[in-house]
Design a protein around this motif. Structure first.
Motif, PDB file in Angstrom:
ATOM      1  N   GLY A  98       6.593  -8.376   3.031  1.00 36.73           N
ATOM      2  CA  GLY A  98       6.782  -7.154   2.266  1.00 36.73           C
ATOM      3  C   GLY A  98       5.539  -6.293   2.316  1.00 36.73           C
ATOM      4  N   ARG A  99       5.744  -4.983   2.106  1.00 35.53           N
ATOM      5  CA  ARG A  99       4.600  -4.061   2.086  1.00 35.53           C
ATOM      6  C   ARG A  99       5.030  -2.781   1.403  1.00 35.53           C
ATOM      7  NH1 ARG A  99       4.995  -3.634   8.392  1.00 35.53           N
ATOM      8  NH2 ARG A  99       6.804  -2.282   8.529  1.00 35.53           N
ATOM      9  N   GLY A 100       4.042  -2.002   1.008  1.00 35.62           N
ATOM     10  CA  GLY A 100       4.359  -0.730   0.376  1.00 35.62           C
ATOM     11  C   GLY A 100       3.164  -0.138  -0.334  1.00 35.62           C
ATOM     12  N   THR A 101       3.463   0.801  -1.219  1.00 38.79           N
ATOM     13  CA  THR A 101       2.425   1.440  -2.023  1.00 38.79           C
ATOM     14  C   THR A 101       2.860   1.459  -3.486  1.00 38.79           C
ATOM     15  OG1 THR A 101       3.346   3.641  -1.630  1.00 38.79           O
ATOM     16  CG2 THR A 101       1.552   2.925  -0.160  1.00 38.79           C
ATOM     17  N   ILE A 102       1.875   1.428  -4.348  1.00 35.30           N
ATOM     18  CA  ILE A 102       2.095   1.515  -5.789  1.00 35.30           C
ATOM     19  C   ILE A 102       1.138   2.565  -6.332  1.00 35.30           C
ATOM     20  CG2 ILE A 102       1.868   0.314  -8.007  1.00 35.30           C
ATOM     21  CD1 ILE A 102       2.605  -2.276  -6.505  1.00 35.30           C
ATOM     22  N   GLU A 103       1.690   3.518  -7.053  1.00 31.77           N
ATOM     23  CA  GLU A 103       0.884   4.548  -7.701  1.00 31.77           C
ATOM     24  C   GLU A 103       0.779   4.196  -9.182  1.00 31.77           C
ATOM     25  OE1 GLU A 103       1.904   9.016  -8.838  1.00 31.77           O
ATOM     26  OE2 GLU A 103       1.587   8.755  -6.675  1.00 31.77           O
ATOM     27  N   ARG A 104      -0.442   4.258  -9.702  1.00 34.77           N
ATOM     28  CA  ARG A 104      -0.694   4.008 -11.113  1.00 34.77           C
ATOM     29  C   ARG A 104      -1.498   5.180 -11.657  1.00 34.77           C
ATOM     30  NH1 ARG A 104       0.947  -0.882 -12.300  1.00 34.77           N
ATOM     31  NH2 ARG A 104      -0.047  -0.904 -14.342  1.00 34.77           N
TER      32      ARG A 104
END
Length: 126
Positions: free
Chosen positions: A106-112
């Motif tokens: 799995g992979r991706g981006t997370i914005e906080r």
């Protein structure tokens, strides 16, 4: 508090029954559930930030992009790594990757976004 790209963290888990799509209800197979993968990735971003936040400050998730690329059956060890790749004021963007022994699963981006904990909770509860 100075946050800069490159901040990172890792988390290693072994897929257990509680982590599966079958148990969570997001599917009917005994493999790592996509919602659990996301929760683990978010947990790793929080872990990366925790020692760098000023008292009274926390972060909340605002946007996610996730690709779940391969199944991870019970007993599989999965390592989740996150790296802060963008800082724009209070907005933070992390890239994450989850790997088993053989491949990226799995992979991706997370914005906080950084927020004042008390003000956020006051707004949330009315």
């Amino acid at each position: 508090m100075t946050l800069a790209p490159g901040l990172n963290a890792k988390l290693l888990i072994m897929v257990e029954r509680e982590d599966t799509a079958q148990k969570i209800g997001s599917g009917d197979v005994p493999v790592l559930a996509t919602p659990r993968l996301l929760a683990l990735a978010e947990m790793t971003t929080v872990q990366a930030l925790r020692p760098h936040l000023e008292p009274g400050t926390t972060s909340v998730g605002t946007r996610v992009q996730l690709e779940h690329l391969a199944p991870s059956p019970l007993g599989t060890h999965v390592e989740i790594t996150t790296e802060l790749i963008e800082v724009d004021g209070r907005r933070l963007v992390f890239a994450f990757q989850a790997r088993d022994r053989n491949q990226v699963v799995g992979r991706g981006t997370i914005e906080r976004v950084l927020v004042d904990r008390e003000r956020f909770l006051e707004r949330a509860t009315g």
